[in-house]
Write an enzyme that holds these catalytic residues in place. Structure first.
Site, PDB file in Angstrom:
ATOM      1  N   ASP A  21       0.729  -1.110   0.034  1.00 31.02           N
ATOM      2  CA  ASP A  21      -0.035  -0.070   0.138  1.00 31.02           C
ATOM      3  C   ASP A  21       0.870   1.246  -0.079  1.00 31.02           C
ATOM      4  OD1 ASP A  21      -1.934   1.930   0.461  1.00 31.02           O
ATOM      5  OD2 ASP A  21      -2.245   1.520   2.460  1.00 31.02           O
ATOM      6  N   ASN A  23      -0.246   4.427  -0.317  1.00 34.91           N
ATOM      7  CA  ASN A  23      -0.976   5.745   0.195  1.00 34.91           C
ATOM      8  C   ASN A  23      -1.548   5.766   1.586  1.00 34.91           C
ATOM      9  OD1 ASN A  23      -2.929   4.046  -0.572  1.00 34.91           O
ATOM     10  ND2 ASN A  23      -4.142   6.047  -1.865  1.00 34.91           N
ATOM     11  N   ASP A  25      -3.938   3.879   2.597  1.00 36.19           N
ATOM     12  CA  ASP A  25      -5.396   3.628   2.986  1.00 36.19           C
ATOM     13  C   ASP A  25      -5.793   2.328   3.417  1.00 36.19           C
ATOM     14  OD1 ASP A  25      -5.044   2.374   0.545  1.00 36.19           O
ATOM     15  OD2 ASP A  25      -6.522   3.407  -0.300  1.00 36.19           O
ATOM     16  N   ASP A  29      -1.960  -1.279  -3.694  1.00 41.01           N
ATOM     17  CA  ASP A  29      -2.112  -0.438  -4.998  1.00 41.01           C
ATOM     18  C   ASP A  29      -0.973  -0.393  -5.923  1.00 41.01           C
ATOM     19  OD1 ASP A  29      -0.170   1.310  -3.713  1.00 41.01           O
ATOM     20  OD2 ASP A  29      -1.900   2.287  -2.687  1.00 41.01           O
ATOM     21  N   ASP A  98      -6.150  -9.904 -15.138  1.00 43.27           N
ATOM     22  CA  ASP A  98      -7.100 -10.890 -14.901  1.00 43.27           C
ATOM     23  C   ASP A  98      -8.506 -10.342 -15.454  1.00 43.27           C
ATOM     24  OD1 ASP A  98      -8.762 -12.878 -13.530  1.00 43.27           O
ATOM     25  OD2 ASP A  98      -7.310 -12.496 -11.715  1.00 43.27           O
ATOM     26  N   ASP A 199     -10.706 -15.517 -16.135  1.00 43.14           N
ATOM     27  CA  ASP A 199     -11.301 -16.080 -14.776  1.00 43.14           C
ATOM     28  C   ASP A 199     -12.526 -16.773 -15.000  1.00 43.14           C
ATOM     29  OD1 ASP A 199     -11.777 -15.580 -11.642  1.00 43.14           O
ATOM     30  OD2 ASP A 199     -13.675 -14.981 -12.355  1.00 43.14           O
ATOM     31  N   GLU A 242      -8.627 -19.950 -16.485  1.00 46.41           N
ATOM     32  CA  GLU A 242      -9.162 -20.796 -15.557  1.00 46.41           C
ATOM     33  C   GLU A 242     -10.242 -21.863 -15.681  1.00 46.41           C
ATOM     34  OE1 GLU A 242     -10.317 -20.077 -10.698  1.00 46.41           O
ATOM     35  OE2 GLU A 242     -11.236 -18.913 -12.275  1.00 46.41           O
ATOM     36  N   HIS A 315      -4.842 -16.954  -4.991  1.00 45.48           N
ATOM     37  CA  HIS A 315      -5.678 -16.326  -3.921  1.00 45.48           C
ATOM     38  C   HIS A 315      -6.924 -17.056  -3.294  1.00 45.48           C
ATOM     39  CE1 HIS A 315      -7.320 -15.668  -7.855  1.00 45.48           C
ATOM     40  NE2 HIS A 315      -8.631 -15.452  -7.212  1.00 45.48           N
ATOM     41  N   ASP A 316      -7.423 -18.294  -3.979  1.00 47.57           N
ATOM     42  CA  ASP A 316      -8.363 -18.802  -3.639  1.00 47.57           C
ATOM     43  C   ASP A 316      -8.168 -20.102  -2.744  1.00 47.57           C
ATOM     44  OD1 ASP A 316     -10.192 -17.181  -5.133  1.00 47.57           O
ATOM     45  OD2 ASP A 316      -9.954 -18.733  -6.937  1.00 47.57           O
TER      46      ASP A 316
HETATM   47  O1  ISL Z   1     -15.865 -23.025 -11.491  1.00 47.84           O
HETATM   48  C1  ISL Z   1     -15.278 -23.470 -10.651  1.00 47.84           C
HETATM   49  C2  ISL Z   1     -15.412 -24.882 -10.597  1.00 47.84           C
HETATM   50  O2  ISL Z   1     -15.696 -25.546 -11.829  1.00 47.84           O
HETATM   51  C3  ISL Z   1     -14.888 -22.675  -9.352  1.00 47.84           C
HETATM   52  O3  ISL Z   1     -13.734 -23.670  -8.959  1.00 47.84           O
HETATM   53  C4  ISL Z   1     -14.198 -21.732 -10.174  1.00 47.84           C
HETATM   54  O4  ISL Z   1     -13.187 -21.883 -10.929  1.00 47.84           O
HETATM   55  C5  ISL Z   1     -13.679 -20.674  -9.168  1.00 47.84           C
HETATM   56  O5  ISL Z   1     -14.289 -20.643  -7.832  1.00 47.84           O
HETATM   57  C6  ISL Z   1     -13.217 -19.505  -9.759  1.00 47.84           C
HETATM   58  O6  ISL Z   1     -12.618 -18.414  -8.992  1.00 47.84           O
HETATM   59  C7  ISL Z   1     -12.506 -17.246  -9.803  1.00 47.84           C
HETATM   60  O7  ISL Z   1     -13.768 -16.727  -9.952  1.00 47.84           O
HETATM   61  C8  ISL Z   1     -14.442 -16.364  -8.930  1.00 47.84           C
HETATM   62  C9  ISL Z   1     -13.708 -15.498  -7.860  1.00 47.84           C
HETATM   63  O8  ISL Z   1     -14.228 -15.275  -6.694  1.00 47.84           O
HETATM   64  C10 ISL Z   1     -12.133 -16.242  -7.621  1.00 47.84           C
HETATM   65  O9  ISL Z   1     -11.535 -15.521  -6.763  1.00 47.84           O
HETATM   66  C11 ISL Z   1     -11.357 -16.395  -8.982  1.00 47.84           C
HETATM   67  O10 ISL Z   1     -10.242 -16.885  -8.791  1.00 47.84           O
HETATM   68  C12 ISL Z   1     -15.625 -15.406  -9.330  1.00 47.84           C
HETATM   69  O11 ISL Z   1     -14.859 -14.420 -10.370  1.00 47.84           O
HETATM   70 CA    CA Z   2      -3.601   1.954  -1.046  1.00 47.07          CA
END
Ligand code: ISL
Ligand code: CA
Length: 546
Positions: A21, A23, A25, A29, A98, A199, A242, A315-316
């Site tokens: 970060d 700035n 907040d 960023d 993304d 995504d 993805e 991140h998931d």
């Molecule tokens: O679709 C799926 C399985 O067939 C899920 O696993 C899917 O691939 C996953 O949840 C998707 O994640 C991505 O899109 C989401 C977002 O919340 C995640 O952070 C991102 O990585 C919705 O945009």
């Molecule tokens: Ca910031």
């Protein structure tokens, strides 16, 4: 196989909100990323993938876009992004964006129009079904809870959403919608974006029964069309889709250069695709032989056709060292390095998720108020409200499997908020930052960070790491993972001890006979002998020139 520039690079995933970060907040960023470019360059990565930075109300941290042509205020300005792209270019770091194309935010002007009037041009940009308020159409459950259908009184119809109610799915059947998306992608290419992560792209075709047809042939048709109209026009662009549930056959099709769809995909066989609400409360477990079988399938499956992406998380998912290694002392460091060797020794393009390179581990959240993730919060509400699961149990599951584990601020130093912000971070800092941080590891030649720098370097110095074929050794061994890479007469031997105890392993004679050279190891003073004496979580890579 035609050699591509993106075969030999390593990608670094930046979850911008949590990276740095600039700035005060409390939200990471572009300015923060700019400050850390020396860090990324020294790490040796050839690309950075930035989590969504388009304008968004951030119900799902940018995975809910309200304006595809703007950048979100929290991330910075368009000028700052341009500055960042230019600075990366100078350092030969490709900037990947993304793209969230399966759905928009419910606050996107298209959707605001669409939900007002059935005759609006934008109505058909989304997916609708008639019904009554009392009687929703048939359908499955949305990823983030509830039904996939949501009622809109103004039009007396339901709209379809794969994820949360705030993420209405776009109607890919509509050619004008697709054209709008392609126009937008071109806009970002013109800004100098050199890569796209698409995504949830395998969700864009619906099965007509309130679910997604992730195995549909139609997805490939759309991707080919998108390719031809946008990134396919340039050799300079890297794409990764993805496609969580993809099989090897599907991955071949997606990433075969002949079919002109994508450079590569992310498949989640290793991760498991069931979220926190699936009823499987822990991440998918594996025995070591199962893990080998899985990698074997993907490594050999895409040998002739297609290309693998290699990753331990994003991140998931939970932090890699907590999930596949041992995050308890004294083994966190050794096991983190061992996992790096295992994955980065394989064939494919590796992705590092921010913080992995310093061995960041899962967080302990004490109550749901400390969490931010929409998936976890919705699941918590649903499961605890009717007493199905106690709040304590639910927190246990969230701590094991929840997405916030990987989203806590990047740990730069031992100062307040781990040096991530001078303000209040949007998500709690993991208290382990006093021990686990970049500054401390910069100082220590044996740190995980310095080890990652070496591992990344190997791919640049030895083409066999990029192009050698993969041969699994000892598939049934339940403590040691060993494999070879072969390129002509040249060979690599990768050996990883998954046990928290010393192990002996007899290796192929040729490595001793030809006095193989040790390229990397996470222990000092190792010797090559017919039988390797491996320490707990030891990893080694040997090379013979042939
Ligand atoms: O679709 C799926 C399985 O067939 C899920 O696993 C899917 O691939 C996953 O949840 C998707 O994640 C991505 O899109 C989401 C977002 O919340 C995640 O952070 C991102 O990585 C919705 O945009
Ligand atoms: Ca910031």
């Amino acid at each position: 196989m035609k050699r591509e520039w993106w075969h030999s690079l390593t990608v670094y995933q930046i979850y911008t909100r949590s990276f740095c970060d600039s700035n005060g907040d409390g939200i990471g960023d572009f300015g923060g990323i700019l400050q850390k470019l020396d860090y990324l360059q020294e790490l040796g990565v050839g690309a950075i993938w930035l989590s969504p930075f388009n304008d968004s109300p951030n119900y799902d941290n940018g995975y809910d876009v309200s304006d595809y042509y703007k950048v979100m205020e929290e991330a910075g300005t368009m000028e700052e992004l341009e500055e960042l792209i230019a600075a990366c270019e100078k350092r030969e770091i490709v900037v990947m964006m993304d793209l969230v194309l399966n759905h928009s935010s419910h606050l996107h002007p298209w959707f605001l129009e669409a939900r007002k009037d059935r005759n609006s041009k934008y109505h058909d940009f989304y997916i609708w079904k008639e019904g009554t308020k009392e009687q929703p159409p048939e359908g499955g459950g949305a990823f983030f809870g509830g039904s996939t259908w949501e009622w809109v009184p103004e039009v007396q119809e339901y709209y379809y959403h794969s994820f949360s109610v705030m993420q209405p799915d776009l109607n890919w059947k509509n050619p004008s919608l697709r054209k709008e998306l392609y126009r937008m992608i071109q806009f970002w290419m013109d800004k100098g974006i050199r890569g796209f992560r698409l995504d949830a792209i395998d969700n864009i075709v619906k099965d007509g029964h309130g679910g997604n047809d992730t195995h549909s042939e139609q997805i490939h048709t759309y991707l080919m069309e998108m390719n031809q109209n946008t990134y396919g026009k340039s050799e300079q662009i890297l794409t990764v889709g993805e496609t969580g549930g993809a099989t090897v056959e599907m991955a071949q099709q997606y990433s075969d250069p002949e079919s002109q769809e994508l450079s590569m995909i992310f498949q989640f066989e290793l991760m498991g695709i069931d979220g926190i609400r699936s009823g499987n409360w822990d991440p998918k477990p594996y025995t070591l032989p199962q893990l080998k079988q899985l990698f074997e399938k993907w490594q050999t499956g895409l040998e002739e056709k297609g290309w693998n992406s290699l990753f331990w998380g994003n991140h998931d998912f939970p932090r890699v060292v907590s999930r596949f290694g041992n995050d308890r002392e004294p083994y966190r460091e050794k096991s983190a390095k061992m996992l790096a060797v295992l994955l980065h020794g394989m064939k494919g393009t590796p992705y590092i998720y921010q913080g992995e390179e310093i061995g960041m581990k899962n967080m302990v959240f004490h109550n749901i108020e400390e969490c931010n993730d929409i998936e976890a919060i919705n699941a918590y509400k649903e499961y605890t409200s009717d007493g199905r699961i106690t709040p304590e149990d639910m927190m246990r599951y969230i701590n094991r499997k929840g997405r916030d584990n990987a989203r806590t601020p990047m740990q730069w130093n031992a100062e307040k908020n781990a040096g991530f912000t001078t303000g209040t971070p949007w998500l709690m800092t993991n208290p382990c930052y006093t021990k686990i941080n970049v500054a401390a590891q910069e100082e220590d030649p044996d740190s995980i960070l310095n080890f990652y720098r070496k591992v990344i370097r190997l791919r640049k110095d030895y083409p066999i790491v990029v192009y050698g074929s993969y041969e699994l050794l000892y598939p049934e061994h339940d403590k040691i993972y060993a494999y070879e890479r072969i390129l002509g007469q040249e060979k690599l031997l990768v050996v990883c001890n998954f046990a928290g105890e010393a192990m002996d392993l007899e290796i192929p004679a040729e490595f001793v006979e030809k006095s193989a050279k040790l390229l990397i190891s996470n222990y000092p003073g190792t010797k090559i002998t017919d039988t390797l004496h491996l320490q707990p979580y030891e990893a080694r890579v040997y090379h013979i020139e042939g």
